[in-house]
Design an enzyme around this catalytic site. Structure first.
Site, PDB file in Angstrom:
ATOM      1  N   PRO A   8      29.724 -39.374  70.589  1.00  0.00           N
ATOM      2  CA  PRO A   8      28.722 -38.288  70.947  1.00  0.00           C
ATOM      3  C   PRO A   8      29.043 -37.106  70.574  1.00  0.00           C
ATOM      4  O   PRO A   8      29.929 -36.189  70.958  1.00  0.00           O
ATOM      5  CB  PRO A   8      28.979 -38.268  72.460  1.00  0.00           C
ATOM      6  CG  PRO A   8      30.120 -39.272  72.855  1.00  0.00           C
ATOM      7  CD  PRO A   8      30.570 -39.816  71.719  1.00  0.00           C
ATOM      8  N   GLU A   9      28.044 -36.675  69.591  1.00  0.00           N
ATOM      9  CA  GLU A   9      27.731 -35.111  69.265  1.00  0.00           C
ATOM     10  C   GLU A   9      26.715 -34.736  69.655  1.00  0.00           C
ATOM     11  O   GLU A   9      26.178 -35.466  70.419  1.00  0.00           O
ATOM     12  CB  GLU A   9      28.025 -35.222  67.678  1.00  0.00           C
ATOM     13  CG  GLU A   9      29.399 -35.652  67.118  1.00  0.00           C
ATOM     14  CD  GLU A   9      29.268 -35.477  65.483  1.00  0.00           C
ATOM     15  OE1 GLU A   9      28.853 -34.605  64.944  1.00  0.00           O
ATOM     16  OE2 GLU A   9      30.093 -36.248  64.975  1.00  0.00           O
ATOM     17  N   ARG A 112      38.848 -44.847  75.999  1.00  0.00           N
ATOM     18  CA  ARG A 112      40.056 -44.049  75.745  1.00  0.00           C
ATOM     19  C   ARG A 112      40.371 -42.815  76.632  1.00  0.00           C
ATOM     20  O   ARG A 112      41.213 -41.977  76.290  1.00  0.00           O
ATOM     21  CB  ARG A 112      39.692 -43.417  74.201  1.00  0.00           C
ATOM     22  CG  ARG A 112      39.726 -44.503  73.221  1.00  0.00           C
ATOM     23  CD  ARG A 112      39.717 -44.262  71.765  1.00  0.00           C
ATOM     24  NE  ARG A 112      39.246 -45.192  70.925  1.00  0.00           N
ATOM     25  CZ  ARG A 112      39.164 -45.030  69.692  1.00  0.00           C
ATOM     26  NH1 ARG A 112      39.206 -43.805  69.089  1.00  0.00           N
ATOM     27  NH2 ARG A 112      38.733 -46.298  68.925  1.00  0.00           N
ATOM     28  N   ARG A 142      34.950 -16.960  57.679  1.00  0.00           N
ATOM     29  CA  ARG A 142      36.299 -16.851  58.138  1.00  0.00           C
ATOM     30  C   ARG A 142      37.374 -17.316  57.209  1.00  0.00           C
ATOM     31  O   ARG A 142      36.872 -17.924  56.217  1.00  0.00           O
ATOM     32  CB  ARG A 142      36.588 -17.706  59.474  1.00  0.00           C
ATOM     33  CG  ARG A 142      35.807 -17.232  60.723  1.00  0.00           C
ATOM     34  CD  ARG A 142      35.994 -18.375  61.774  1.00  0.00           C
ATOM     35  NE  ARG A 142      35.487 -17.691  63.011  1.00  0.00           N
ATOM     36  CZ  ARG A 142      36.294 -17.634  64.151  1.00  0.00           C
ATOM     37  NH1 ARG A 142      37.694 -18.155  63.929  1.00  0.00           N
ATOM     38  NH2 ARG A 142      36.258 -17.060  65.332  1.00  0.00           N
TER      39      ARG A 142
END
Length: 259
Positions: A8-9, A112, A142
């Site tokens: 799930p993103e 998990r 960055r």
DNA sequence: ATCTATTCCTGGCTGC
DNA sequence: TGCAGCCAGGAATAGA
């Protein structure tokens, strides 16, 4: 039933929220049973005592977090790697939390146990802007590898390992690049937006051959151009896709197309 | 402030 | 064939 892994993103969570919202809106929570206390490790409030009697007002998303707005406060759900929300299904060995609603039973399953459920939005408040909103290119400048910056949820929230690799490929940027220029940052953010929106149209990416009872789950994995394609030819130039580690994560890229 | 490595967790895969 | 050992990764945490 064969379990599917959806990683799930943002696009997967968006797909789940779109299914969840109309089913949960207006419902009342009757009772909550926590079978695995680890799942509520971040919650400062005991969800089994605070949730019963609450009315669900809305279900929304910020990054990879699902936010369930209640008549008093909110519930925050993160699916981690293997979290699933299932309606009216018999509890199984990986059922961690059971929500009894006034018209249904909602299970939280998670093999998990990287996922987490908490009362309140403390962790959401620490996130950067959602990756589907207007993002500032200068935030990408960055010293850390640009892929690590994409994965940093405090910079932008919702991008995970799959879509970071896919967006970097589409933008032609090597994952290990640092301090990227403004034009390249703009190109990358456009690629992030494209890949996330395309993935949502495909209902996200599912890994494995599982098809649910409605015969539909994510299909965006078929559109992956680099992720999990180590040693396979680049779809653009044919060069074998390389796999390295960046920011502690498996990273796939084309050594010729991405500089 | 920013960056990096480590930890959590378990099913599934690899290799002996 | 069997099994030990490794791998996957989101986010918190500790340490640099």
């Amino acid at each position: 039933m064969t379990a599917y892994i959806c990683m799930p993103e943002l696009p997967e969570v968006e797909t789940i929220v779109r299914e969840l919202a109309p089913r949960l809106r207006g419902r009342h929570i009757v009772s909550v049973e926590v079978l695995q206390p680890r799942i509520t490790r971040h919650s400062k409030t005991d969800i089994t005592t605070v949730l019963p009697g609450r009315r669900i007002e809305e279900v929304r998303r910020h990054g990879k977090f699902i936010i369930v707005d209640l008549d008093q406060g909110c519930l925050t759900i993160h699916l981690g790697m293997t979290g699933q929300l299932l309606f009216d299904t018999a509890p199984g060995p990986y059922t961690r939390v059971i929500f009894v609603l006034d018209d249904a039973v909602l299970l939280y399953d998670d093999t998990r146990m990287f996922g987490a459920i908490e009362f309140g939005a403390a962790r959401v408040e620490r996130l950067g802007p959602d990756a589907l909103t207007q993002l500032a290119p200068d935030k990408l400048k960055r010293k850390a590898p640009v892929k690590a910056v994409l994965l940093n949820q405090a910079v932008f929230s919702g991008i995970g390992n799959i879509y970071a690799d896919e967006a970097l490929f589409r933008a032609g940027i090597k994952p290990t690049a640092r301090n990227i220029s403004r034009p390249r940052a703009e190109k990358l953010l456009a690629a992030v937006d494209d890949v996330l929106r395309e993935a949502i149209e495909h209902r996200g990416s599912s890994v494995s051959d599982y098809v649910d009872t409605e015969g539909r789950r994510g299909s965006f994995q078929q559109q992956h151009r680099v992720y999990a394609r180590e040693k396979l030819p680049c779809v653009v130039c044919g060069t074998p896709i390389r796999k390295i580690v960046v920011g502690g994560r498996g990273t796939h890229y084309c050594p010729k197309c991405q500089r």
